[in-house]
Motif scaffolding. Structure first.
Motif, PDB file in Angstrom:
ATOM      1  N   UNK A  45      41.686  39.036  44.255  1.00 32.50           N
ATOM      2  CA  UNK A  45      40.997  38.338  45.348  1.00 32.50           C
ATOM      3  C   UNK A  45      40.485  36.979  44.883  1.00 32.50           C
ATOM      4  N   UNK A  46      39.950  36.935  43.669  1.00 31.33           N
ATOM      5  CA  UNK A  46      39.460  35.669  43.135  1.00 31.33           C
ATOM      6  C   UNK A  46      40.563  34.655  42.952  1.00 31.33           C
ATOM      7  N   UNK A  47      41.708  35.104  42.449  1.00 30.62           N
ATOM      8  CA  UNK A  47      42.824  34.186  42.250  1.00 30.62           C
ATOM      9  C   UNK A  47      43.328  33.645  43.585  1.00 30.62           C
ATOM     10  N   UNK A  48      43.340  34.501  44.614  1.00 31.15           N
ATOM     11  CA  UNK A  48      43.756  34.045  45.938  1.00 31.15           C
ATOM     12  C   UNK A  48      42.780  33.000  46.466  1.00 31.15           C
ATOM     13  N   UNK A  88      32.462  34.264  42.894  1.00 33.03           N
ATOM     14  CA  UNK A  88      31.814  35.535  43.246  1.00 33.03           C
ATOM     15  C   UNK A  88      32.712  36.719  42.921  1.00 33.03           C
ATOM     16  N   UNK A  89      34.002  36.591  43.201  1.00 33.62           N
ATOM     17  CA  UNK A  89      34.944  37.690  42.927  1.00 33.62           C
ATOM     18  C   UNK A  89      35.066  37.953  41.428  1.00 33.62           C
ATOM     19  N   UNK A 128      37.119  32.895  35.833  1.00 40.30           N
ATOM     20  CA  UNK A 128      35.742  32.534  36.166  1.00 40.30           C
ATOM     21  C   UNK A 128      35.395  31.188  35.536  1.00 40.30           C
ATOM     22  N   UNK A 129      35.804  30.992  34.291  1.00 45.39           N
ATOM     23  CA  UNK A 129      35.548  29.709  33.632  1.00 45.39           C
ATOM     24  C   UNK A 129      36.183  28.562  34.412  1.00 45.39           C
ATOM     25  N   UNK A 130      37.429  28.749  34.836  1.00 42.88           N
ATOM     26  CA  UNK A 130      38.113  27.696  35.595  1.00 42.88           C
ATOM     27  C   UNK A 130      37.436  27.447  36.934  1.00 42.88           C
TER      28      UNK A 130
END
Length: 270
Positions: free
Chosen positions: A178-181, A193-194, A212-214
Motif C-alpha cells: 500500500x505504501x509503495x502504491x 503512514x503505511x 519509509x526513508x525515501x
C-alpha cells in the motif's frame, strides 16, 4: 514484501505425510525467516534444507528454500542477484515436480518472474496460486505488487483490497505494498503512514524501512529519513544502494528516478 504474516505464503500448515523431524526443521526455518535479517534468512535456509534431507518429498520446504533466495534479492543484500534468482527458480521447479498443486510454489515462481522483469508471467503465477487456493491472501498480495510494479496502481489496489479482505488482520507486507502504491501516486504522507505501520508490525522489515526513508525525504523530513536509513544499515549491514536497484523491478522509469533521487539525499550515511 511478503514476510511479516504469522504464516507467510501459507508455509506453516502441517502435513501428516511428513516426518515429525522434517516438519520440526521446517517450523524452525519459518520462525527464522520471519525475522527477515540476512543472518536469520540464511539460518532459515539451513533449516529448510535439513527438512528436505529428512524428507526429500517435502515440496513446501523446497518452496521455502526458493523464497529465502528471493529475500536477498528483494531486500538488496544478495551478493549475486542473478544466481539467487536461478536458485529460487530451481527449488520452485523441484517443488512443482513433487506436487504441482501447492499454491506456495507459484508464489515463489511469481517472484522469480517478477524480478526477471516478466510482469505478465508473475501475474499468471499469482493467478495460478489463487486458482488452487481461492483464500490464499498472499497470492492476491503478490498480484497487487506485480500490478503496481507493472505500472497499474489502481488495479493493484483492487487486488490488495482482496488480500486484506481474506486476511483482515493484514500484515506488514500488505502495508508495504500500500505504501509503495501511495508513493507511486505521489502521496508521500500516506506512504509514510503505511510504512510506519508496517514497521510497527515488523520492526525488522528491510523494504518497509528503505521506502519509509525515501518517503520521508520526499516530504523534507531529512533527519528522520537518515535515521531510518541508519537503522536499516544497522539491521542489514550488507545492504547497498547498488544491490537495492535489483529489488526494484518497476516498469515506470520516472518512479524509479523519484525513489533513488530521494535516497540520494541520504547517501552520506552509507
Amino acid at each position: 514484501p511478503f514476510a511479516a504474516t504469522e504464516n507467510p505464503e501459507g508455509f506453516g500448515q502441517s502435513d501428516s505425510t511428513l516426518t515429525l523431524a522434517a516438519y520440526d526443521e521446517f517450523s524452525k526455518g519459518l520462525s527464522e525467516y520471519l525475522r527477515m535479517t540476512p543472518e536469520h534468512v540464511e539460518l532459515a535456509r539451513l533449516h529448510y534444507l535439513k527438512a528436505t534431507e529428512l524428507d526429500p518429498n517435502f515440496a513446501r520446504a523446497y518452496a521455502g528454500l526458493g523464497l529465502t533466495f528471493m529475500r536477498g534479492v528483494i531486500d538488496g543484500w544478495a551478493t549475486d542477484t542473478e544466481q539467487s534468482i536461478e536458485e529460487a527458480n530451481r527449488y520452485a521447479a523441484i517443488a512443482e515436480q513433487i506436487d504441482p498443486d501447492i499454491p506456495q510454489i507459484y508464489f515463489v515462481k511469481g517472484l522469480v518472474a517478477l524480478f526477471q522483469g516478466q510482469h505478465r508471467e508473475a501475474a499468471d503465477a499469482a493467478h495460478r496460486a489463487t486458482q488452487i487456493d481461492p483464500n490464499y491472501a498472499d497470492a492476491y498480495g503478490l498480484l497487487a505488487w506485480t500490478l503496481h510494479l507493472g505500472g497499474r496502481p489502481d488495479v493493484a489496489t483492487e487486488a490488495l483490497h482482496e488480500a486484506v479482505r481474506l486476511k483482515p488482520e493484514s500484515s506488514a507486507s500488505f502495508e508495504v505494498i500500500a505504501g509503495e502504491i501511495n508513493f507511486a501516486k505521489g502521496q508521500y504522507e500516506e506512504a509514510t503512514a503505511c510504512f510506519t505501520k508496517a514497521l510497527e508490525r515488523n520492526p525488522t522489515h528491510p523494504r518497509a524501512r528503505l521506502w519509509l526513508a525515501a518517503s520521508l525525504a520526499q516530504i523534507d523530513r531529512i533527519d528522520d529519513a537518515r535515521w531510518e536509513l541508519d537503522e536499516l544499515l544497522t539491521q542489514n549491514p550488507r545492504f547497498s544502494f547498488e544491490n537495492s536497484a535489483s529489488g526494484m523491478p518497476q516498469k515506470d522509469p520516472e518512479l524509479l528516478s523519484r525513489f533513488f533521487r530521494a535516497l540520494g539525499l541520504l547517501r552520506r550515511v552509507n
